[in-house]
Motif scaffolding. Structure first.
Motif, PDB file in Angstrom:
ATOM      1  N   THR A 231      85.657  14.137  13.246  1.00  0.00           N
ATOM      2  CA  THR A 231      85.174  15.066  12.214  1.00  0.00           C
ATOM      3  C   THR A 231      85.364  14.517  10.802  1.00  0.00           C
ATOM      4  N   SER A 232      86.065  13.360  10.695  1.00  0.00           N
ATOM      5  CA  SER A 232      86.343  12.741   9.393  1.00  0.00           C
ATOM      6  C   SER A 232      87.078  13.714   8.459  1.00  0.00           C
ATOM      7  N   GLY A 233      88.131  14.348   8.987  1.00  0.00           N
ATOM      8  CA  GLY A 233      88.903  15.292   8.170  1.00  0.00           C
ATOM      9  C   GLY A 233      90.363  15.312   8.575  1.00  0.00           C
ATOM     10  N   TRP A 234      91.223  15.708   7.635  1.00  0.00           N
ATOM     11  CA  TRP A 234      92.652  15.836   7.931  1.00  0.00           C
ATOM     12  C   TRP A 234      92.880  17.075   8.778  1.00  0.00           C
ATOM     13  N   MET A 235      93.573  16.915   9.897  1.00  0.00           N
ATOM     14  CA  MET A 235      93.875  18.033  10.780  1.00  0.00           C
ATOM     15  C   MET A 235      95.029  18.867  10.240  1.00  0.00           C
TER      16      MET A 235
END
Length: 443
Positions: A231-235
């Protein structure tokens, strides 16, 4: 054509059979060479639980659970050891069904482990839990870790993910690892990665960094950040700082932030699935929490604490939770405690006071307790202004190995007008050591 659920279920049974075969074969080899081992240690336990309750649809649920654990280990003369660990559970519904079937069960873990005499070397094969950085997984496969020079450690795992929910797309393979560098008692910094995929899809791709800092005796900092490459995002970001300026006082602060679309991108249960993946969670939601607490221990048996927590949801709104608690252990094995908090949130369900009082007394081999929890809403929720739960607890140590106990709970809440719950439990544990010269001791 085979559906995904059928394929997943078949894959799970096949993986379980392969794991059982590997563990049994390895354990046979292990148990067939007693002359090479200096000592055997055998431990095991049986925990039986009977839960009793009635649902809102008038179903009488009396599920009987059994949890079995067994381990046998050898201590070699060179300091290394080999061990076998097995754990399983089963359920039988005595009246109405608690799920789609009256019975259920699972092999929780079953693996053979080798621990080397040096460098904290560990090699495990079979069904096992792996916790390394971003990985907190149950796999059928291989895990290895070791210490290296200059404070470096390394760990790696590979196998098949264990999937118990037939609707979960668990992938065919899972692998990953963690590399860390640190100094004992001072700091550790680690980086880790995880891949979970099949021949046709990327199910999970996660990377993370974790840190532990202990620069002086009074200061302790732990934290982690994880990133979703799909997702190219910080979890998630989660960090906690603890400071003890004097022995009797501890101050703590914490911060965390979770992005739902990245954190719950692919989960093992529908309870935490996103709306676009068959669940109920909004993928656009983000949760930020931060808070602080202070604990004071003026006497050895007395602790007084105050705490504050901020919950900030981007969509559902925010809430402030503030209060305190006290715990006291008196001579004669009597424990008393209580707490009081205020929640001020944006919704009616998040505007309330809560209180808790408890007492626990040990008399000989018996233990008796009472726990009362009360929530008073600013405005009635479904006609209920005050929600509470009163629980009575009793236990008895029949022998050092055998303990029995149970609890009964009576409660009222916006979801249930009046509800009874009960639990009966029986626990049996044993261990035995056998020396190389035939000596044997039991507990």
């Amino acid at each position: 054509m085979i559906s995904h659920q059928e394929e997943s279920s078949g894959r799970g049974k096949s993986g379980l059979l392969r794991t059982a075969w590997v563990v049994l074969a390895a354990s046979s080899v292990m148990l067939a060479q007693p002359v090479l081992a200096a000592d055997y240690t055998i431990t095991g336990s049986s925990n039986t639980y009977l839960r009793m309750t009635r649902t809102i649809s008038k179903d009488d649920l009396y599920p009987l659970y059994e949890y079995l654990r067994f381990s046998v280990s050898t201590a070699e003369k060179d300091g290394s050891s080999v061990s076998l660990h097995l754990g399983a559970w089963g359920r039988l519904d005595l009246v109405d069904k608690s799920s789609d079937h009256y019975t259920d069960g699972d092999l929780q873990y079953g693996f053979l482990s080798y621990q080397g005499a040096k460098n904290n070397l560990v090699v495990n094969v079979g069904r096992q839990f792996v916790t390394e950085g971003v990985a907190s997984e149950r796999i059928d496969g291989l895990y290895a870790r070791s210490d290296f020079a200059a404070g470096f450690t390394g760990a790696a795992f590979v196998g098949q993910p264990v999937v118990t929910d037939p609707s979960y797309k668990g992938g065919d393979y899972i692998y990953g690892g963690r590399v860390a560098q640190g100094k004992t008692g001072l700091y550790t910094i680690g980086v880790s990665a995880l891949r979970n995929e099949s021949d046709v899809a990327r199910d999970r791709e996660e990377e993370g960094i974790d840190v532990w800092l202990h620069p002086v005796k009074q200061v302790d900092l732990t934290g982690r950040s994880s990133y979703n490459s799909i997702t190219s995002g910080w979890m998630e970001h989660a960090y906690t700082l603890s400071v003890a300026p004097i022995d009797a006082v501890t101050l703590s602060a914490d911060f965390s932030r979770i992005n739902y679309s990245d954190y719950f991108y692919n989960v093992t249960t529908t309870a935490f699935a996103l709306k676009n993946n068959g669940g109920v969670l909004d993928p656009n939601e983000q949760l930020t929490t931060y808070g602080a607490s202070a604990a004071w221990t003026p006497k050895k048996d007395l602790t007084v604490a105050a705490e504050y927590k901020k919950y900030d949801y981007d969509i559902q709104g925010s809430g402030d939770y503030v209060g305190g608690k006290v715990a006291w252990t008196a001579p004669g094995a009597l424990s008393l405690g209580g707490s009081a908090h205020r929640m001020i949130g944006d919704s009616e369900r998040l505007r309330y006071y809560d209180y808790r009082l408890y007492a626990l007394k040990k008399v000989g081999h018996a233990e008796l307790g009472l726990d009362f929890y009360n929530v008073i809403f600013d405005r009635p929720i479904d006609g209920v202004k005050s929600s509470f739960a009163l629980t009575g607890i009793a236990g008895y140590e029949v022998t050092e190995k055998l303990k029995v106990g149970g609890d009964v709970e009576y409660s009222q809440s916006p979801d249930f007008d009046r509800e009874w719950r009960a639990l009966v439990k029986v626990a049996y544990a044993f261990d035995m050591k056998t020396g190389e010269k035939g000596g044997k001791s039991e507990k």
